[in-house]
Design an enzyme around this catalytic site. Structure first.
Site, mmCIF file in Angstrom:
data_model
loop_
_atom_site.group_PDB
_atom_site.id
_atom_site.type_symbol
_atom_site.label_atom_id
_atom_site.label_comp_id
_atom_site.label_asym_id
_atom_site.label_seq_id
_atom_site.Cartn_x
_atom_site.Cartn_y
_atom_site.Cartn_z
ATOM 1 N N ALA A 163 50.855 89.072 72.931
ATOM 2 C CA ALA A 163 50.907 90.107 73.970
ATOM 3 C C ALA A 163 52.103 89.765 74.845
ATOM 4 O O ALA A 163 51.975 89.221 75.939
ATOM 5 C CB ALA A 163 49.619 90.131 74.778
ATOM 6 N N GLY A 202 53.506 90.016 57.466
ATOM 7 C CA GLY A 202 52.895 88.861 56.810
ATOM 8 C C GLY A 202 53.723 88.204 55.726
ATOM 9 O O GLY A 202 53.233 87.296 55.050
ATOM 10 N N ASN A 260 61.176 101.743 67.869
ATOM 11 C CA ASN A 260 59.802 101.245 67.955
ATOM 12 C C ASN A 260 58.967 102.316 68.659
ATOM 13 O O ASN A 260 59.079 102.488 69.873
ATOM 14 C CB ASN A 260 59.826 99.921 68.741
ATOM 15 C CG ASN A 260 58.450 99.364 68.987
ATOM 16 O OD1 ASN A 260 57.446 99.921 68.520
ATOM 17 N ND2 ASN A 260 58.373 98.270 69.730
ATOM 18 N N LYS A 307 65.294 92.152 69.474
ATOM 19 C CA LYS A 307 64.073 92.414 70.239
ATOM 20 C C LYS A 307 64.187 93.852 70.753
ATOM 21 O O LYS A 307 65.292 94.299 71.103
ATOM 22 C CB LYS A 307 64.114 91.419 71.401
ATOM 23 C CG LYS A 307 62.925 91.362 72.294
ATOM 24 C CD LYS A 307 63.303 90.495 73.501
ATOM 25 C CE LYS A 307 62.606 89.171 73.519
ATOM 26 N NZ LYS A 307 61.221 89.174 73.899
ATOM 27 N N SER A 308 63.075 94.584 70.816
ATOM 28 C CA SER A 308 63.149 95.970 71.309
ATOM 29 C C SER A 308 63.597 95.992 72.764
ATOM 30 O O SER A 308 63.081 95.228 73.587
ATOM 31 C CB SER A 308 61.781 96.645 71.222
ATOM 32 O OG SER A 308 61.359 96.737 69.891
ATOM 33 N N CYS A 310 54.475 102.475 71.151
ATOM 34 C CA CYS A 310 54.292 102.259 72.582
ATOM 35 C C CYS A 310 53.759 103.552 73.198
ATOM 36 O O CYS A 310 53.894 104.621 72.601
ATOM 37 C CB CYS A 310 55.594 101.815 73.244
ATOM 38 S SG CYS A 310 57.041 102.495 72.470
ATOM 39 N N ASN A 362 54.394 97.593 62.181
ATOM 40 C CA ASN A 362 54.364 96.834 63.416
ATOM 41 C C ASN A 362 53.073 95.999 63.405
ATOM 42 O O ASN A 362 52.295 96.073 62.456
ATOM 43 C CB ASN A 362 54.390 97.793 64.613
ATOM 44 C CG ASN A 362 55.124 97.186 65.800
ATOM 45 O OD1 ASN A 362 54.900 96.023 66.120
ATOM 46 N ND2 ASN A 362 55.989 97.952 66.423
HETATM 47 C C1 LIG Z 1 56.019 87.608 69.133
HETATM 48 C C2 LIG Z 1 56.241 88.947 68.534
HETATM 49 C C3 LIG Z 1 57.018 89.877 69.210
HETATM 50 C C4 LIG Z 1 57.255 91.134 68.664
HETATM 51 N N1 LIG Z 1 58.050 92.023 69.320
HETATM 52 C C5 LIG Z 1 58.361 93.213 68.738
HETATM 53 C C6 LIG Z 1 59.289 94.108 69.363
HETATM 54 O O1 LIG Z 1 59.867 93.824 70.410
HETATM 55 N N2 LIG Z 1 59.532 95.286 68.723
HETATM 56 C C7 LIG Z 1 58.954 95.638 67.535
HETATM 57 O O2 LIG Z 1 59.238 96.721 67.000
HETATM 58 N N3 LIG Z 1 58.088 94.784 66.913
HETATM 59 C C8 LIG Z 1 57.787 93.600 67.487
HETATM 60 N N4 LIG Z 1 56.948 92.723 66.856
HETATM 61 C C9 LIG Z 1 56.363 93.101 65.540
HETATM 62 C C10 LIG Z 1 57.200 92.489 64.401
HETATM 63 O O3 LIG Z 1 58.519 92.958 64.398
HETATM 64 C C11 LIG Z 1 56.550 92.794 63.031
HETATM 65 O O4 LIG Z 1 56.560 94.173 62.811
HETATM 66 C C12 LIG Z 1 55.108 92.281 62.929
HETATM 67 O O5 LIG Z 1 54.957 91.056 63.581
HETATM 68 C C13 LIG Z 1 54.659 92.123 61.476
HETATM 69 O O6 LIG Z 1 55.499 91.225 60.778
HETATM 70 P P1 LIG Z 1 55.143 89.657 60.583
HETATM 71 O O7 LIG Z 1 53.744 89.575 60.099
HETATM 72 O O8 LIG Z 1 56.153 89.180 59.602
HETATM 73 O O9 LIG Z 1 55.301 89.026 61.927
HETATM 74 C C14 LIG Z 1 56.687 91.468 67.402
HETATM 75 C C15 LIG Z 1 55.898 90.518 66.719
HETATM 76 C C16 LIG Z 1 55.682 89.271 67.271
HETATM 77 C C17 LIG Z 1 54.851 88.274 66.512
#
Ligand SMILES: Cc1cc2nc3c(=O)[nH]c(=O)nc-3n(C[C@H](O)[C@H](O)[C@H](O)COP(=O)(O)O)c2cc1C
Length: 335
Positions: A90, A273, A149, A65-66, A152, A215
Site C-alpha cells: 500500500a 508473478g 495506470n 513508477k506511475s 485508480c 496490476n
Molecule cells: C511495491 C509496488 C509498487 C507498485 N506501484 C505501481 C505503480 O506505481 N503503477 C502501476 O501501474 N503498478 C504498480 N505496481 C504493480 C506492478 O507494476 C505489477 O503490475 C504487479 O505488482 C504485478 O506484477 P508482479 O507480481 O511481478 O509484481 C506496483 C507493485 C508493487 C509490488
C-alpha cells in the site's frame, strides 16, 4: 519481512543472449526491446544509478513508477511486506509529480541509449481530463511509450470506482491519452474486474497500441497475529508476486484470445508473478509480446539475466529462432 531495505541489496549479473543463437529481441508497437523482459511500474525508484544497474543486469525495457500531475506523499510505512507467497503493498502511489518525472526520464533516456533499452513512462490521474494533461506533459520527455495506470479511483464517477472497472470510461481515457501523447500508448488493466477481456477490447477499439495486464490483485489483508493488526500501516493492500501468477496468466490468455477473435493486433505485456524463465515462457505461450517483472526484482536484479538465459535454453531446445515462433502457441490448446 519488510522489503524496503532490499532495495539497497540488489546485485547485478549481466548476461546477454548469444549473437548467433536464438534471437530474444521483440518489437512492441514499433519499439525494439532487446529482450522481452520489462521492469514493471512502481518497483524501483528512479535514479541514474538504478537505471545503469538495470541496463547492466540485462533488462529489456524499463517502466517508471506511475506519476501524477502533482507530487504525492503516499501512505505511511510499512508500505511493502513480503508475506511468504508474494508481496502486499500500500504505497499510495507516492511520486514526485510529473515535473520531476520529465527530468528523470530525460536523464534516463540518455543513459539507456547505449544499451538500446526503451523507457515506458507510467502515468495516473483521478479525472479523464487530467489524464490528457498528464499525457501531454510527460510526452515532453519523449518516452518510448506511455503506460496508463487506470487502476485508480475516478473522482467523477458516482462511487469513485476504478477507471479500469468500466469499459466505456477506460475507452474514454484511452482516447484522451492518445490525442495528447506523442508515442504509442499502453493501457494497464486491473484484474479486479468481472471480465478483463471486455475492458481490453474496449481500450483496443479506442486506439490503445498495447495492453499491460495485470496490476496487483486485491485488496488483500495480511495480519500480524501477535498484535492482531494488519502488517501494512494502511491496513489492506495490493497483492503481487508468485501468489497471483495463475490469475495473471489466465487474464493474459483471456485478453489475447479476445483480441485475436476480434481480429485486433493490439500487443500485450504479460505481468504478474513472473519470477523465472518458465513463468515468462508461460506468459508468451498465452500471447504476451513482453513480460513484466515486478515483485521478483526485490530478490535481486539477477532475475532479468536468469529469465533471458532460461529463454535462450528453451528456444534452443525447441529449435525456435525467435520469440514469435512460440508466442500464443497455447491459445488454441486451452478450453
Ligand atoms: C511495491 C509496488 C509498487 C507498485 N506501484 C505501481 C505503480 O506505481 N503503477 C502501476 O501501474 N503498478 C504498480 N505496481 C504493480 C506492478 O507494476 C505489477 O503490475 C504487479 O505488482 C504485478 O506484477 P508482479 O507480481 O511481478 O509484481 C506496483 C507493485 C508493487 C509490488
Amino acid at each position: 519481512m519488510a522489503v524496503a531495505q532490499l532495495h539497497a541489496d540488489v546485485h547485478t549479473n549481466a548476461v546477454t543472449a548469444a549473437g548467433s543463437g536464438p534471437q530474444l529481441a521483440v518489437t512492441l508497437c514499433g519499439v525494439r526491446f532487446p529482450n522481452p523482459t520489462v521492469l514493471a511500474s512502481g518497483i524501483l525508484g528512479l535514479s541514474e544509478q538504478v537505471f545503469a544497474r538495470l541496463a547492466q543486469a540485462g533488462v529489456g525495457g524499463i517502466t517508471t513508477k506511475s506519476c501524477s500531475l502533482k507530487p504525492r506523499a503516499g501512505w505511511p510505512n510499512p508500505t511493502i511486506v513480503n508475506w511468504g507467497e508474494g508481496l502486499i503493498n500500500a504505497i499510495g502511489l507516492s511520486n514526485p509529480g510529473v515535473e520531476v518525472m520529465v527530468e528523470e526520464i530525460r536523464a534516463a533516456k540518455k543513459l539507456l541509449a547505449p544499451y538500446g533499452v526503451p523507457i515506458v513512462a507510467s502515468i495516473f490521474a483521478n479525472t479523464i481530463y487530467d489524464f490528457g494533461v498528464l499525457a501531454r506533459y510527460v510526452s515532453e520527455a519523449e518516452p518510448d511509450l506511455i503506460e496508463v495506470n487506470i487502476s485508480c479511483p475516478n473522482l467523477d464517477a458516482q462511487h469513485e470506482e476504478m477507471f479500469s472497472s468500466n469499459a466505456y470510461v477506460s475507452a474514454q481515457v484511452t482516447r484522451v491519452v492518445k490525442r495528447n501523447a506523442n508515442c504509442p500508448v499502453v493501457m494497464k488493466l486491473s484484474p479486479n474486474v468481472e471480465d478483463i477481456a471486455a475492458i481490453a477490447i474496449s481500450v483496443a477499439n479506442a486506439g490503445a497500441d498495447a495492453i499491460c495486464a495485470i496490476n496487483s490483485l486485491g485488496p488483500g489483508l495480511v495480519l500480524d497475529i501477535e498484535t492482531a493488526r494488519p502488517v501494512l500501516a494502511n491496513g489492506t493492500g495490493g497483492v503481487s508476486g508468485p501468489a497471483i501468477r495463475p490469475i495473471a496468466v489466465r487474464c493474459v490468455r483471456d485478453i489475447c484470445q479476445a483480441l485475436r477473435n476480434a481480429g485486433l493486433k493490439t500487443q500485450v505485456i504479460g505481468t504478474g508473478g513472473v519470477t523465472t524463465a518458465r513463468d515468462a515462457i508461460e506468459m508468451i505461450l498465452v500471447g504476451a509480446t513482453c513480460v513484466g517483472i515486478g515483485s521478483a526484482v526485490y530478490r535481486g536484479l539477477g532475475v532479468f539475466s536468469e529469465v533471458t538465459s532460461g529463454l535462450v535454453d528453451y528456444m534452443t531446445r525447441h529449435d525456435y529462432e525467435g520469440v514469435e515462433q512460440f508466442r500464443g502457441r497455447a491459445l488454441d490448446r486451452i478450453k
